[in-house]
Design an enzyme around this catalytic site. Sequence first.
Site, PDB file in Angstrom:
ATOM      1  CG  HIS A 161      -2.182   0.782   1.024  1.00 44.84           C
ATOM      2  ND1 HIS A 161      -2.284   1.832   0.131  1.00 44.84           N
ATOM      3  CD2 HIS A 161      -3.402   0.677   1.609  1.00 44.84           C
ATOM      4  CE1 HIS A 161      -3.511   2.330   0.182  1.00 44.84           C
ATOM      5  NE2 HIS A 161      -4.196   1.655   1.068  1.00 44.84           N
ATOM      6  CG  ASP A 377      -8.272 -13.266 -21.415  1.00 42.56           C
ATOM      7  OD1 ASP A 377      -7.574 -14.215 -20.989  1.00 42.56           O
ATOM      8  OD2 ASP A 377      -8.973 -13.343 -22.439  1.00 42.56           O
TER       9      ASP A 377
END
Length: 440
Positions: A161, A377
């Site tokens: 983060h 994908d």
Amino acid sequence: MNTVAMEIKVEIIKRETIKPSTPTPHHLRCFDLCLIDQLQPESYTSLVLFYSNSADSPLPYEERISQRLKASLAETLTRFYPLAGKIKDHVSIECNDDGADYFEARVYCRLSDILERPEQKMVRRFLPKEILSRQGTGKLVVVQASIFECGGMALGVCISHRLADASTTSMFIHGWACTALGSGPEAVPPEFGAASRLPPRREFSPTPPATHLVVEKSATRRYVFDASKITALKAKAASASVQKPTRVEAVSALIWRCATTVSGSKYGSLRPSKLIQMINIRKRLVPPSPENCFGNLVWSFEAQTGDCSDIELHSLAGELRKGIEGFTENYATKFQGDEAFSVVSKAYKEIDKLYTTEVIKFFCFSSWCRFPFYEADFGWGKPTWVSMGNMESKNVIVLMDTRDGSGIEAWVCLSEEDMALFERDSELLEFASLNPSVQN
């Protein structure tokens, strides 16, 4: 409750370090964090993407899948070179090509068993244990590819983060998937100019406010709002001041209202509550930052209830709209140079006081909607489901798109005591389904 999470066996079979395919040039070896990066906790932003095996054949393809993921990850780390480094100090990253940790695992059940009634405790099984224990692995990117008996896969992606908000995480996953498909040049490369606009300050070394969030004795639930229910909810949340609330505004207002009502029931009367909404500020700044700007370009606005009359749905939606417009009016031009430091340091002190005193009940909302996670994908189709990887912080709510892009999945984390009341709220259940099957 679903008991699958307690029964499934996930076995780590391999751990490797994936280094960038091309060494980072010497002049890029030190990467400056931006000012907002300095506020972030040393934890991981994590997602799990679930992929079905369309051929439904048990796994002779495991090695091919693994090789494609690892080779494309190495290429992607070359473009996102700070993520292959290590934290040097609170203002910079040493871009030393340390690489990413890559875990492979086998899951001794079928993907359909998981998707029937997915729970947060179960989803966490597809992230490395080191991430969950908050120890980390020392790497800024950690990946776990877990293969099911049916040939399906769960791809857990964890990014520090300190370097990544939802937008950066989305950009990294999209770039990685494009590379795996052989269309890497089509992916928009990251832009590394955040620190020039928001330079870090060595004298500014705050304890990130998020570290104050209580994680003990919390409960997390998944609620799904389908498109038709959101349409009805938006109509109910509309008013003269906000004639067309967005779906995020409508869903957030409802959850805020229900959580406030639940909290008030413990005291015998409603009390004021505050909503802290995290927002992507890239497009909202003046001048705007590029959409592909790397790092934490997020900020928050606050909205607050007063007396009982203020928690009607349309009133709360109006407060949310005023909050976002207030940011644009008051701060859009201030996030640069010395003025940014003044704004950030003052806001930090106010937020830190709120987190540590809890004089007023507060709820922290973050919307991950409209990020193209369902377009990722890697060569075996788009995800069947995308989930938050780990949510344990009390009073935190994260919104994500459903697979069709028109609905919203809300992950809600409250204290166990509050959740016992919240999950039975009739108004909430009028518009949302509690943890329905993903396969439907």
